[in-house]
Scaffold this motif. Structure first.
Motif, PDB file in Angstrom:
ATOM      1  N   LYS A 158       1.989  -8.612  -5.469  1.00  0.00           N
ATOM      2  CA  LYS A 158       1.530  -7.380  -4.822  1.00  0.00           C
ATOM      3  C   LYS A 158       2.480  -6.230  -5.108  1.00  0.00           C
ATOM      4  O   LYS A 158       2.066  -5.107  -5.419  1.00  0.00           O
ATOM      5  N   ARG A 159       3.778  -6.499  -4.984  1.00  0.00           N
ATOM      6  CA  ARG A 159       4.766  -5.440  -5.207  1.00  0.00           C
ATOM      7  C   ARG A 159       4.727  -4.926  -6.640  1.00  0.00           C
ATOM      8  O   ARG A 159       4.830  -3.710  -6.883  1.00  0.00           O
ATOM      9  N   LEU A 160       4.575  -5.826  -7.593  1.00  0.00           N
ATOM     10  CA  LEU A 160       4.532  -5.409  -8.992  1.00  0.00           C
ATOM     11  C   LEU A 160       3.283  -4.578  -9.294  1.00  0.00           C
ATOM     12  O   LEU A 160       3.340  -3.592 -10.026  1.00  0.00           O
ATOM     13  N   LYS A 161       2.150  -4.968  -8.718  1.00  0.00           N
ATOM     14  CA  LYS A 161       0.922  -4.200  -8.929  1.00  0.00           C
ATOM     15  C   LYS A 161       0.994  -2.850  -8.221  1.00  0.00           C
ATOM     16  O   LYS A 161       0.457  -1.846  -8.712  1.00  0.00           O
ATOM     17  N   ASP A 162       1.652  -2.815  -7.052  1.00  0.00           N
ATOM     18  CA  ASP A 162       1.842  -1.537  -6.360  1.00  0.00           C
ATOM     19  C   ASP A 162       2.751  -0.613  -7.166  1.00  0.00           C
ATOM     20  O   ASP A 162       2.531   0.607  -7.216  1.00  0.00           O
ATOM     21  N   ALA A 163       3.786  -1.193  -7.783  1.00  0.00           N
ATOM     22  CA  ALA A 163       4.675  -0.403  -8.639  1.00  0.00           C
ATOM     23  C   ALA A 163       3.904   0.141  -9.843  1.00  0.00           C
ATOM     24  O   ALA A 163       4.110   1.295 -10.255  1.00  0.00           O
ATOM     25  N   TRP A 164       3.018  -0.690 -10.407  1.00  0.00           N
ATOM     26  CA  TRP A 164       2.179  -0.243 -11.528  1.00  0.00           C
ATOM     27  C   TRP A 164       1.306   0.930 -11.096  1.00  0.00           C
ATOM     28  O   TRP A 164       1.176   1.932 -11.825  1.00  0.00           O
ATOM     29  N   TYR A 165       0.703   0.826  -9.911  1.00  0.00           N
ATOM     30  CA  TYR A 165      -0.148   1.912  -9.417  1.00  0.00           C
ATOM     31  C   TYR A 165       0.656   3.208  -9.298  1.00  0.00           C
ATOM     32  O   TYR A 165       0.193   4.279  -9.710  1.00  0.00           O
ATOM     33  N   ALA A 166       1.856   3.108  -8.719  1.00  0.00           N
ATOM     34  CA  ALA A 166       2.682   4.301  -8.516  1.00  0.00           C
ATOM     35  C   ALA A 166       3.001   5.007  -9.830  1.00  0.00           C
ATOM     36  O   ALA A 166       3.134   6.232  -9.875  1.00  0.00           O
ATOM     37  N   GLU A 167       3.101   4.232 -10.907  1.00  0.00           N
ATOM     38  CA  GLU A 167       3.441   4.800 -12.209  1.00  0.00           C
ATOM     39  C   GLU A 167       2.207   5.242 -13.001  1.00  0.00           C
ATOM     40  O   GLU A 167       2.344   5.902 -14.045  1.00  0.00           O
ATOM     41  N   HIS A 168       1.008   4.880 -12.531  1.00  0.00           N
ATOM     42  CA  HIS A 168      -0.221   5.224 -13.250  1.00  0.00           C
ATOM     43  C   HIS A 168      -1.240   5.928 -12.352  1.00  0.00           C
ATOM     44  O   HIS A 168      -2.434   5.959 -12.667  1.00  0.00           O
ATOM     45  N   MET A 169      -0.801   6.491 -11.255  1.00  0.00           N
ATOM     46  CA  MET A 169      -1.695   7.111 -10.277  1.00  0.00           C
ATOM     47  C   MET A 169      -2.432   8.309 -10.878  1.00  0.00           C
ATOM     48  O   MET A 169      -1.828   9.214 -11.431  1.00  0.00           O
ATOM     49  N   THR A 170      -3.764   8.273 -10.787  1.00  0.00           N
ATOM     50  CA  THR A 170      -4.604   9.373 -11.252  1.00  0.00           C
ATOM     51  C   THR A 170      -5.764   9.554 -10.273  1.00  0.00           C
ATOM     52  O   THR A 170      -6.066   8.665  -9.464  1.00  0.00           O
ATOM     53  N   PHE A 171      -6.420  10.677 -10.366  1.00  0.00           N
ATOM     54  CA  PHE A 171      -7.580  10.929  -9.522  1.00  0.00           C
ATOM     55  C   PHE A 171      -8.686   9.918  -9.808  1.00  0.00           C
ATOM     56  O   PHE A 171      -9.311   9.387  -8.883  1.00  0.00           O
ATOM     57  N   ALA A 172      -8.919   9.633 -11.074  1.00  0.00           N
ATOM     58  CA  ALA A 172      -9.976   8.687 -11.451  1.00  0.00           C
ATOM     59  C   ALA A 172      -9.696   7.294 -10.894  1.00  0.00           C
ATOM     60  O   ALA A 172     -10.611   6.618 -10.399  1.00  0.00           O
ATOM     61  N   LEU A 173      -8.437   6.868 -10.947  1.00  0.00           N
ATOM     62  CA  LEU A 173      -8.079   5.556 -10.407  1.00  0.00           C
ATOM     63  C   LEU A 173      -8.281   5.526  -8.899  1.00  0.00           C
ATOM     64  O   LEU A 173      -8.798   4.538  -8.347  1.00  0.00           O
ATOM     65  N   ASP A 174      -7.913   6.602  -8.215  1.00  0.00           N
ATOM     66  CA  ASP A 174      -8.079   6.652  -6.759  1.00  0.00           C
ATOM     67  C   ASP A 174      -9.551   6.613  -6.360  1.00  0.00           C
ATOM     68  O   ASP A 174      -9.912   6.009  -5.346  1.00  0.00           O
ATOM     69  N   VAL A 175     -10.408   7.249  -7.148  1.00  0.00           N
ATOM     70  CA  VAL A 175     -11.855   7.215  -6.871  1.00  0.00           C
ATOM     71  C   VAL A 175     -12.367   5.785  -6.992  1.00  0.00           C
ATOM     72  O   VAL A 175     -13.151   5.318  -6.147  1.00  0.00           O
ATOM     73  N   LYS A 176     -11.938   5.074  -8.020  1.00  0.00           N
ATOM     74  CA  LYS A 176     -12.347   3.679  -8.201  1.00  0.00           C
ATOM     75  C   LYS A 176     -11.876   2.832  -7.018  1.00  0.00           C
ATOM     76  O   LYS A 176     -12.628   1.982  -6.512  1.00  0.00           O
TER      77      LYS A 176
END
Length: 221
Positions: A158-176
């Motif tokens: 979970k922590r690694l995937k959360d770290a990935w999200y923090a480094e790749h955060m975009t509007f399109a990803l948040d909509v998904k």
């Protein structure tokens, strides 16, 4: 630039949600009070943006002064037959209604509508260097791991995937993530961390430093 736009979106969503949240508080608050007479809300110390500790707000779903049971990997014990959970608590957990008071945290700036799930404050000392990027963004009411995996991952994953999200955060990803979250809640995917037959001998009471020790074992006599 998106992080500034994201904060503006959070404020707008938080303001828009306040009238609805007020109605929910009345009905859920009454139900909790009628169930066992205890407090309506539960405050939990969590790790926020830049590792700042804040009080995360939830509707109380457990008995008053419930012990904090943890699994061997440090994750919170969570099962369908958890006898710490109240009758009302079972319903608001299944529907994720218990998380709605966090709209107040969103308005305050402690949280975002979408972001990594905030870890307990005591877990900060256990984070590995490759997990720390998680704290570069505000924690969320819902997020990448909750929407796509929920409780089907280890703490480390979970922590690694959360770290990935923090480094790749975009509007399109948040909509998904936003739309996937509704599907996950509706289908109740991976709702529980533990199976109903989990032995209490495999659980520990949180000893204050995020690490299980034999002296704090739940099943110990």
């Amino acid at each position: 630039m998106y992080k500034y736009i994201k904060r503006g979106i959070d404020i707008l969503i938080g303001i828009a949600a306040m009238p609805f949240l007020g109605i929910v508080i009345i009905f859920v608050g009454l139900a909790i009070k009628m169930d066992d007479g205890g407090p309506v809300f539960y405050r939990s110390k969590r790790i926020g943006l830049r590792s700042k500790i804040f009080d995360m707000l939830k509707f109380r779903s457990m008995i008053v002064n419930a012990p904090n049971w943890t699994n061997k990997d440090g994750s919170t014990y969570n099962a369908v037959d958890d006898d710490r959970v109240t009758k009302v608590g079972r319903f608001i957990r299944k529907t994720s209604i218990d998380e709605l008071p966090q709209f107040w945290n969103i308005l305050k700036g402690d949280m975002s509508f979408i972001g990594p799930r905030a870890s307990g404050a005591l877990a900060l000392s256990n984070y590995q260097p490759d997990e720390m990027a998680k704290m570069n963004v505000r924690p969320g009411l819902t997020g990448y791991t909750q929407a796509y995996f929920r409780n089907d991952l280890s703490v480390r994953e979970k922590r690694l995937k959360d770290a990935w999200y923090a480094e790749h955060m975009t509007f399109a990803l948040d909509v998904k993530i936003f739309f996937r979250s509704f599907l996950t809640v509706f289908r109740r995917d991976n709702l529980y961390t533990n199976k109903s037959n989990t032995s209490k001998d495999d659980l520990w009471i949180d000893n204050g430093n995020g690490k299980p020790e034999d002296d704090n074992k739940v099943g110990k006599e």
